[in-house]
Write a protein that holds these residues in place. Structure first.
Motif, mmCIF file in Angstrom:
data_model
loop_
_atom_site.group_PDB
_atom_site.id
_atom_site.type_symbol
_atom_site.label_atom_id
_atom_site.label_comp_id
_atom_site.label_asym_id
_atom_site.label_seq_id
_atom_site.Cartn_x
_atom_site.Cartn_y
_atom_site.Cartn_z
ATOM 1 N N VAL A 126 0.840 -1.203 0.000
ATOM 2 C CA VAL A 126 0.000 0.000 0.000
ATOM 3 C C VAL A 126 0.871 1.248 0.000
ATOM 4 N N HIS A 127 1.988 1.210 0.728
ATOM 5 C CA HIS A 127 2.914 2.346 0.731
ATOM 6 C C HIS A 127 3.463 2.612 -0.670
ATOM 7 N N VAL A 128 3.822 1.548 -1.369
ATOM 8 C CA VAL A 128 4.356 1.711 -2.724
ATOM 9 C C VAL A 128 3.316 2.372 -3.630
ATOM 10 N N ILE A 129 2.094 1.869 -3.577
ATOM 11 C CA ILE A 129 1.007 2.462 -4.368
ATOM 12 C C ILE A 129 0.762 3.904 -3.927
ATOM 13 N N GLY A 130 0.829 4.127 -2.597
ATOM 14 C CA GLY A 130 0.614 5.461 -2.053
ATOM 15 C C GLY A 130 1.708 6.442 -2.403
ATOM 16 N N GLY A 131 2.839 5.958 -2.911
ATOM 17 C CA GLY A 131 3.891 6.837 -3.392
ATOM 18 C C GLY A 131 3.760 7.127 -4.875
ATOM 19 N N PHE A 132 3.582 6.073 -5.671
ATOM 20 C CA PHE A 132 3.539 6.246 -7.128
ATOM 21 C C PHE A 132 2.231 6.881 -7.602
ATOM 22 N N ALA A 133 1.099 6.389 -7.107
ATOM 23 C CA ALA A 133 -0.195 6.822 -7.651
ATOM 24 C C ALA A 133 -0.469 8.315 -7.452
ATOM 25 N N PRO A 134 -0.298 8.902 -6.257
ATOM 26 C CA PRO A 134 -0.563 10.338 -6.124
ATOM 27 C C PRO A 134 0.352 11.187 -6.993
ATOM 28 N N ALA A 135 1.626 10.810 -7.086
ATOM 29 C CA ALA A 135 2.544 11.571 -7.937
ATOM 30 C C ALA A 135 2.074 11.552 -9.390
ATOM 31 N N LEU A 136 1.689 10.380 -9.879
ATOM 32 C CA LEU A 136 1.200 10.261 -11.246
ATOM 33 C C LEU A 136 -0.074 11.081 -11.460
ATOM 34 N N LEU A 137 -1.013 10.979 -10.521
ATOM 35 C CA LEU A 137 -2.292 11.689 -10.661
ATOM 36 C C LEU A 137 -2.113 13.207 -10.587
ATOM 37 N N TRP A 138 -1.239 13.666 -9.705
ATOM 38 C CA TRP A 138 -0.989 15.111 -9.634
ATOM 39 C C TRP A 138 -0.361 15.624 -10.922
ATOM 40 N N GLY A 139 0.555 14.853 -11.483
ATOM 41 C CA GLY A 139 1.171 15.277 -12.736
ATOM 42 C C GLY A 139 0.166 15.351 -13.872
ATOM 43 N N ILE A 140 -0.718 14.364 -13.961
ATOM 44 C CA ILE A 140 -1.753 14.368 -14.998
ATOM 45 C C ILE A 140 -2.709 15.536 -14.782
ATOM 46 N N ALA A 141 -3.089 15.773 -13.528
ATOM 47 C CA ALA A 141 -4.016 16.862 -13.229
ATOM 48 C C ALA A 141 -3.429 18.211 -13.606
ATOM 49 N N PHE A 142 -2.202 18.479 -13.192
ATOM 50 C CA PHE A 142 -1.602 19.781 -13.501
ATOM 51 C C PHE A 142 -1.278 19.923 -14.980
ATOM 52 N N GLY A 143 -0.977 18.807 -15.631
ATOM 53 C CA GLY A 143 -0.789 18.879 -17.081
ATOM 54 C C GLY A 143 -2.045 19.359 -17.777
ATOM 55 N N ASN A 144 -3.197 18.866 -17.356
ATOM 56 C CA ASN A 144 -4.468 19.294 -17.947
ATOM 57 C C ASN A 144 -4.853 20.706 -17.527
ATOM 58 N N ILE A 145 -4.542 21.091 -16.287
ATOM 59 C CA ILE A 145 -4.897 22.430 -15.815
ATOM 60 C C ILE A 145 -4.148 23.496 -16.613
ATOM 61 N N VAL A 146 -2.850 23.321 -16.808
ATOM 62 C CA VAL A 146 -2.087 24.366 -17.510
ATOM 63 C C VAL A 146 -2.323 24.330 -19.019
ATOM 64 N N ALA A 147 -2.641 23.157 -19.569
ATOM 65 C CA ALA A 147 -2.892 23.062 -21.010
ATOM 66 C C ALA A 147 -4.311 23.452 -21.369
ATOM 67 N N GLY A 148 -5.241 23.342 -20.414
ATOM 68 C CA GLY A 148 -6.633 23.681 -20.674
ATOM 69 C C GLY A 148 -7.481 22.456 -20.941
ATOM 70 N N VAL A 149 -8.765 22.607 -20.693
ATOM 71 C CA VAL A 149 -9.735 21.539 -20.926
ATOM 72 C C VAL A 149 -10.953 22.146 -21.617
ATOM 73 N N ALA A 150 -11.832 21.283 -22.098
ATOM 74 C CA ALA A 150 -13.063 21.754 -22.733
ATOM 75 C C ALA A 150 -14.048 22.199 -21.658
ATOM 76 N N ILE A 151 -14.536 23.433 -21.753
ATOM 77 C CA ILE A 151 -15.471 24.002 -20.778
ATOM 78 C C ILE A 151 -16.650 24.587 -21.544
ATOM 79 N N ASP A 152 -17.881 24.287 -21.077
ATOM 80 C CA ASP A 152 -19.042 24.844 -21.763
ATOM 81 C C ASP A 152 -19.430 26.190 -21.152
ATOM 82 N N ALA A 153 -20.519 26.761 -21.651
ATOM 83 C CA ALA A 153 -20.949 28.094 -21.210
ATOM 84 C C ALA A 153 -21.406 28.116 -19.764
#
Length: 362
Positions: A126-153
């Motif tokens: 669980v510790h191993v997963i708790g190290g890799f998974a949050p780092a991966l998810l944060w990187g994906i999240a910030f990649g989308n935040i700075v690049a932009g996403v589709a937003i409606d009106a």
């Protein structure tokens, strides 16, 4: 929404404060994640060594999470439109992140509650997963935040879950994993003795090169395709210099300076991402009028002012507590160590307090 609205000084200040809290979170929790990743690296050494690795962050990991909790709360309070839109599209990803973080807490709290080998192996996984998974998810999240996403009106994200797994965001996830892994490995080398220390230093020497390569591609891609200012070239150059400095510092076994270099690189990379994002908080890949900016996503000026007063009181407390914690638990560990010296100090003080209380009660 009018994306040309100029943000006020108060709105800009709150954007900078949120950036500061995420900077603190990535620097501090980043090495926690990296240390947990190294539970997998040194898995075959046995439960004793894995326990020593986890002891290096045992006294500080929960304090480091305060920076995330505060940063998320500030987004909710200062930029409610940003918070709501993020959850409209990132809900499943953020839920997965939350579940991993909860499991991570359980792993820290329960691993040593029983002596069985299978019990410890399960929580170490669980510790191993708790190290890799949050780092991966944060990187994906910030990649989308700075690049932009589709937003409606209506300020709802319309990008699908698969759409969030685009090449730029996935590269961001890889960079976060590698950078935190390197950061945590250098912290481990700084906190342990003997063979484990030498092995951590050697591992850092191997990790630094793929980290430099992946980070360079990601940050250059960000600067050329998504940054809203040329000023971030400066912070990116300084971040690159800091990361490159790890190579000679690690070879010379200057562990404190090498760890300071990755700390600087993470801080400057975070500054680059937030500075390049400004004045947007969430760009739109479709109609630019639907983008969220510092101006059109914020709370009222009165709310921002009241919260600023409260933060002026609480922020020094958080910083002082963080500094005190790291000072108390500054000693090195070895595989044969029991509780860290700082832990013994606190337990001794607690025993004295209980004895004095019992005497007064008697």
């Amino acid at each position: 929404m009018d994306v040309t609205l100029a943000p006020t000084a108060l709105q800009t200040l709150w954007f900078c404060l949120i950036a500061f809290f995420f900077l603190g979170y990535f620097v501090l929790e980043g090495f926690d994640f990296g240390v947990q990743m190294n539970v997998a690296t040194f898995w075959r050494r046995g439960a004793g060594t894995r326990g020593t690795i986890l002891k290096t962050v045992g006294p500080v990991w929960d304090g480091n999470e305060v920076w995330l909790i505060t940063g998320g709360a500030l987004i909710f309070a200062a930029f409610p439109e940003w918070y709501a839109t993020l959850f409209s599209g990132f809900y499943l990803a953020l839920l997965a992140l939350l579940l991993v973080l909860i499991a991570r807490v359980c792993a820290f709290k329960w691993r040593d509650k029983a002596d069985g080998a299978a019990w410890k192996r399960s929580w170490d996984l669980v510790h191993v997963i708790g190290g890799f998974a949050p780092a991966l998810l944060w990187g994906i999240a910030f990649g989308n935040i700075v690049a932009g996403v589709a937003i409606d009106a209506n300020s709802w994200m319309t990008t699908s879950l698969l759409g969030l797994l685009n090449p730029f965001a996935l590269l961001g996830g890889l960079v976060f994993v590698l950078l935190f892994w390197l950061h945590g490995t250098l912290y481990l080398a700084l906190k342990v003795e003997g063979r484990l220390r030498e092995d951590a230093n050697r591992l850092a020497g191997l990790l630094v090169w793929p980290t430099i390569l992946a980070a360079a591609v990601f940050l250059l891609w960000f600067q050329l395709a998504h940054s809203n200012t040329a000023v971030t070239w400066i912070s990116l150059a300084l971040a690159a210099a800091a990361l490159l400095a790890v190579v000679p510092l690690n070879r010379a076994r200057r562990e404190r300076l090498a760890f300071a270099a990755t700390t600087t690189a993470i801080a400057l990379a975070t500054i680059s991402l937030f500075a390049g994002l400004f004045p947007y908080v969430l760009p739109s890949t479709g109609d630019p009028a639907n983008a969220l900016t510092v101006a059109n996503a914020s709370s009222s000026a009165h709310s921002l002012t009241v919260m600023l007063v409260a933060l002026a009181v609480l922020l020094p407390v958080v910083i002082a507590y963080t500094i005190w914690t790291y000072r108390v638990f500054r000693h090195r560990l070895s595989d044969e160590d029991g509780p860290a010296p700082g832990t013994e100090l606190l337990e001794k003080a607690a025993r004295r307090y209980r004895e004095a209380f019992d005497q007064d009660a008697g």
